[in-house]
Design a protein around this motif. Structure first.
Motif, PDB file in Angstrom:
ATOM      1  N   GLN A 174      37.258  43.495  35.896  1.00  0.00           N
ATOM      2  CA  GLN A 174      38.081  42.044  36.166  1.00  0.00           C
ATOM      3  C   GLN A 174      38.037  40.832  35.150  1.00  0.00           C
ATOM      4  O   GLN A 174      39.046  40.288  34.468  1.00  0.00           O
ATOM      5  CB  GLN A 174      37.707  41.033  37.549  1.00  0.00           C
ATOM      6  CG  GLN A 174      37.841  40.020  37.899  1.00  0.00           C
ATOM      7  CD  GLN A 174      39.336  40.350  38.281  1.00  0.00           C
ATOM      8  OE1 GLN A 174      40.010  41.134  38.970  1.00  0.00           O
ATOM      9  NE2 GLN A 174      39.791  39.154  37.269  1.00  0.00           N
ATOM     10  N   VAL A 175      36.888  40.382  34.057  1.00  0.00           N
ATOM     11  CA  VAL A 175      37.071  40.113  33.363  1.00  0.00           C
ATOM     12  C   VAL A 175      37.496  39.947  32.477  1.00  0.00           C
ATOM     13  O   VAL A 175      38.839  39.082  31.573  1.00  0.00           O
ATOM     14  CB  VAL A 175      35.087  39.235  32.925  1.00  0.00           C
ATOM     15  CG1 VAL A 175      35.442  38.399  32.297  1.00  0.00           C
ATOM     16  CG2 VAL A 175      34.454  38.380  34.584  1.00  0.00           C
TER      17      VAL A 175
ATOM     18  N   THR B 271      29.585  33.967  37.622  1.00  0.00           N
ATOM     19  CA  THR B 271      29.670  33.321  38.551  1.00  0.00           C
ATOM     20  C   THR B 271      31.670  32.938  38.115  1.00  0.00           C
ATOM     21  O   THR B 271      32.745  32.560  38.116  1.00  0.00           O
ATOM     22  CB  THR B 271      29.565  32.327  39.341  1.00  0.00           C
ATOM     23  OG1 THR B 271      28.077  33.167  39.920  1.00  0.00           O
ATOM     24  CG2 THR B 271      30.564  32.008  40.489  1.00  0.00           C
ATOM     25  N   MET B 272      31.326  31.755  37.077  1.00  0.00           N
ATOM     26  CA  MET B 272      32.698  31.118  36.371  1.00  0.00           C
ATOM     27  C   MET B 272      33.133  32.656  35.603  1.00  0.00           C
ATOM     28  O   MET B 272      34.337  31.910  35.783  1.00  0.00           O
ATOM     29  CB  MET B 272      32.069  29.685  35.685  1.00  0.00           C
ATOM     30  CG  MET B 272      31.767  28.784  36.601  1.00  0.00           C
ATOM     31  SD  MET B 272      32.405  28.600  37.418  1.00  0.00           S
ATOM     32  CE  MET B 272      33.310  27.319  37.083  1.00  0.00           C
ATOM     33  N   ASP B 273      32.626  33.087  34.698  1.00  0.00           N
ATOM     34  CA  ASP B 273      33.618  33.893  34.668  1.00  0.00           C
ATOM     35  C   ASP B 273      34.577  34.919  35.543  1.00  0.00           C
ATOM     36  O   ASP B 273      36.006  34.816  34.828  1.00  0.00           O
ATOM     37  CB  ASP B 273      32.766  34.967  33.666  1.00  0.00           C
ATOM     38  CG  ASP B 273      32.172  34.326  32.281  1.00  0.00           C
ATOM     39  OD1 ASP B 273      32.763  33.888  32.225  1.00  0.00           O
ATOM     40  OD2 ASP B 273      31.054  35.008  31.627  1.00  0.00           O
ATOM     41  N   LEU B 274      34.067  34.734  35.968  1.00  0.00           N
ATOM     42  CA  LEU B 274      34.909  35.476  37.438  1.00  0.00           C
ATOM     43  C   LEU B 274      35.841  34.499  37.982  1.00  0.00           C
ATOM     44  O   LEU B 274      37.075  35.514  38.248  1.00  0.00           O
ATOM     45  CB  LEU B 274      33.656  36.146  38.745  1.00  0.00           C
ATOM     46  CG  LEU B 274      33.005  37.748  38.209  1.00  0.00           C
ATOM     47  CD1 LEU B 274      32.135  37.163  39.176  1.00  0.00           C
ATOM     48  CD2 LEU B 274      33.925  38.471  38.574  1.00  0.00           C
ATOM     49  N   VAL B 275      35.172  33.871  38.563  1.00  0.00           N
ATOM     50  CA  VAL B 275      36.507  32.385  39.172  1.00  0.00           C
ATOM     51  C   VAL B 275      37.455  32.301  38.288  1.00  0.00           C
ATOM     52  O   VAL B 275      38.725  32.306  38.874  1.00  0.00           O
ATOM     53  CB  VAL B 275      36.081  31.401  39.221  1.00  0.00           C
ATOM     54  CG1 VAL B 275      36.708  29.826  39.938  1.00  0.00           C
ATOM     55  CG2 VAL B 275      34.616  31.245  40.394  1.00  0.00           C
TER      56      VAL B 275
ATOM     57  N   SER C 293      41.432  33.633  38.704  1.00  0.00           N
ATOM     58  CA  SER C 293      41.938  32.697  39.473  1.00  0.00           C
ATOM     59  C   SER C 293      43.488  32.696  38.757  1.00  0.00           C
ATOM     60  O   SER C 293      44.756  32.475  38.937  1.00  0.00           O
ATOM     61  CB  SER C 293      41.291  31.384  39.457  1.00  0.00           C
ATOM     62  OG  SER C 293      40.554  30.705  39.990  1.00  0.00           O
ATOM     63  N   MET C 294      43.387  33.252  37.300  1.00  0.00           N
ATOM     64  CA  MET C 294      44.625  33.659  36.505  1.00  0.00           C
ATOM     65  C   MET C 294      45.468  34.596  37.579  1.00  0.00           C
ATOM     66  O   MET C 294      46.424  34.444  37.141  1.00  0.00           O
ATOM     67  CB  MET C 294      44.165  33.955  35.064  1.00  0.00           C
ATOM     68  CG  MET C 294      43.245  32.843  34.572  1.00  0.00           C
ATOM     69  SD  MET C 294      44.722  31.815  34.697  1.00  0.00           S
ATOM     70  CE  MET C 294      45.677  32.342  33.303  1.00  0.00           C
ATOM     71  N   ASP C 295      44.645  35.482  38.126  1.00  0.00           N
ATOM     72  CA  ASP C 295      45.644  36.444  38.824  1.00  0.00           C
ATOM     73  C   ASP C 295      45.746  35.864  39.321  1.00  0.00           C
ATOM     74  O   ASP C 295      47.589  36.507  40.347  1.00  0.00           O
ATOM     75  CB  ASP C 295      44.054  37.791  38.795  1.00  0.00           C
ATOM     76  CG  ASP C 295      44.224  38.624  37.584  1.00  0.00           C
ATOM     77  OD1 ASP C 295      44.496  39.004  36.491  1.00  0.00           O
ATOM     78  OD2 ASP C 295      43.433  38.929  38.059  1.00  0.00           O
ATOM     79  N   ALA C 296      45.413  35.086  40.040  1.00  0.00           N
ATOM     80  CA  ALA C 296      46.241  34.475  41.204  1.00  0.00           C
ATOM     81  C   ALA C 296      46.847  34.055  40.656  1.00  0.00           C
ATOM     82  O   ALA C 296      48.807  33.870  42.445  1.00  0.00           O
ATOM     83  CB  ALA C 296      45.301  34.048  42.445  1.00  0.00           C
TER      84      ALA C 296
END
Length: 389
Positions: free
Chosen positions: A89-90, A171-175, A179-182
């Motif tokens: 994901q990241v 967690t912040m990396d994933l967020v 978020s960019m994908d969304a």
């Protein structure tokens, strides 16, 4: 590919495309990221005797592609199936492409990610070269276990690369990534569809406020309704990695234990584990259960040392290797956790333990001498079997 067992298929292709000693045969170009002796044998077998050899690497220090960034994540094999999704994901996102290399079919079935690092440097060069092609950049992520650190350094030396040691995605990396994908996905929604949702959107804004409503919508779109923290040191779920920065250079982790014992309750200190020395000996990082991280921060005050929760794994002098020893004299780079009141023994108790150890050492030496004498007697009467574990 030939080395992996595809020689028969290559033979079939050549048989259909080439004629013996014909000048009309197509030109043959053979490319390889590395050129061991078997590659030259293949060239002699499949190419004309007048073939030209071009070496674009030669004696260059770096043997791997210069467009590839090499990352290394310390992660126990049992954690890899759970971590792999976060890594993809990241570093790739929903629109990127990735290849996962495993050592065996069983690993593939279990989705255990790419190399536990191989001593076969050529294999690593070939694998990492699957990305960053045609002038594009790429990232190669390699998982390794503590006992494989030596192999990691071996590959660095022979391939002329440097692995950047990183922790598992935070967690912040994933967020940030989700978020960019969304946000990108919103561009595919037509204005006609948006009109149908305006009344609901207006009602949601009135109930939650514009920012909270949009944030909740982005979280739902990205499938990130909740996050469970992971240790940046070992990838274990349910742990938070914290740093304790010293105002001056420290000799080993015992200095940090002393400061923790001085400022925190024994119960709080008992939850500290997997302590590692930071690069430059300017502090330590360690893990605590997620439920304890806020309490440690609340208790921490009136100290020159800075306690914080890093967003990424800081550079570490010596990585946690899974050993449970807590004796800083045995390992200056890391230490396991202490429990109960023994956690407060960094000072006075530690001194007593040291004296007891020295006495025990002298006693052990005398007993050792008697045992050796006994062994010599046994060896004269038929020998004594030695056992190596």
């Amino acid at each position: 590919m030939l080395d992996l067992g595809f020689a028969e298929q290559v033979e079939d292709i050549i048989h259909e495309s080439y004629k013996t000693d014909s000048e009309d045969n197509p030109q043959t170009l053979l490319f390889s990221a590395t050129c061991p002796q078997w590659v030259y044998k293949v060239a002699k077998k499949y190419m004309k005797s007048r073939y030209e050899q071009v070496d674009l690497v030669g004696k260059m220090t770096q043997k791997a592609a210069t467009t590839v960034e090499h990352l290394a994540i310390q992660c126990h094999w049992s954690q890899r199936p759970a971590v792999i999704g976060d890594v993809l994901q990241v570093y790739s996102g929903s629109e990127g492409r990735a290849i996962i290399f495993c050592e065996t079919k069983k690993n593939v079935t279990e989705m255990a990610m790419n190399p536990h690092i191989k001593q076969d440097v050529e294999s690593y060069i070939h694998r990492s070269g699957r990305t960053g092609r045609a002038g594009r950049t790429g990232i190669c992520v390699c998982f390794y276990q503590p006992r494989e650190r030596g192999q990691l350094r071996y590959v660095e030396q022979k391939a002329g690369i440097t692995f950047k040691r990183v922790g598992v995605p935070s967690t912040m990396d994933l967020v940030k990534s989700k978020s960019m994908d969304a946000i990108r996905s919103l561009a595919s929604v037509s204005y006609a569809a948006v009109d149908f949702f305006r009344p609901s959107a207006q009602r949601l804004i009135e109930e939650k406020g514009a920012v909270d409503a949009l944030a909740a919508a982005l979280a739902h779109i990205s499938g990130a309704s909740s996050f469970e923290p992971r240790s940046l040191i070992t990838s274990d779920k349910g742990f938070v990695t914290m740093t304790l920065e010293s105002p001056e250079e420290i000799q080993d982790v015992s200095c940090a234990w002393k400061e923790l014992n001085r400022k925190l309750s024994s119960n709080a200190v008992s939850h500290v584990t997997r302590m590692c020395l930071l690069k430059g000996n300017m502090g330590v990082c360690f893990d605590v259960p997620t439920s304890e991280s806020e309490r440690l921060q609340a208790e921490w005050h009136d100290s020159d040392w800075i306690l914080s929760v890093p967003a990424k794994l800081p550079e570490i002098e010596e990585y946690y290797d899974g050993n449970t020893s807590s004796n800083p004299r045995q390992r200056s780079g890391w230490s396991g956790g202490r429990s109960g009141r023994s956690g407060r023994s960094g000072g006075r108790s530690g001194g007593r333990s040291g004296r007891q150890s020295r006495q025990g050492s002298r006693s052990g030496s005398r007993q050792d001498g008697r045992r050796r004498s006994g062994n010599r007697n046994r060896s004269r009467s038929g020998g004594h079997k030695r056992n190596f574990d």
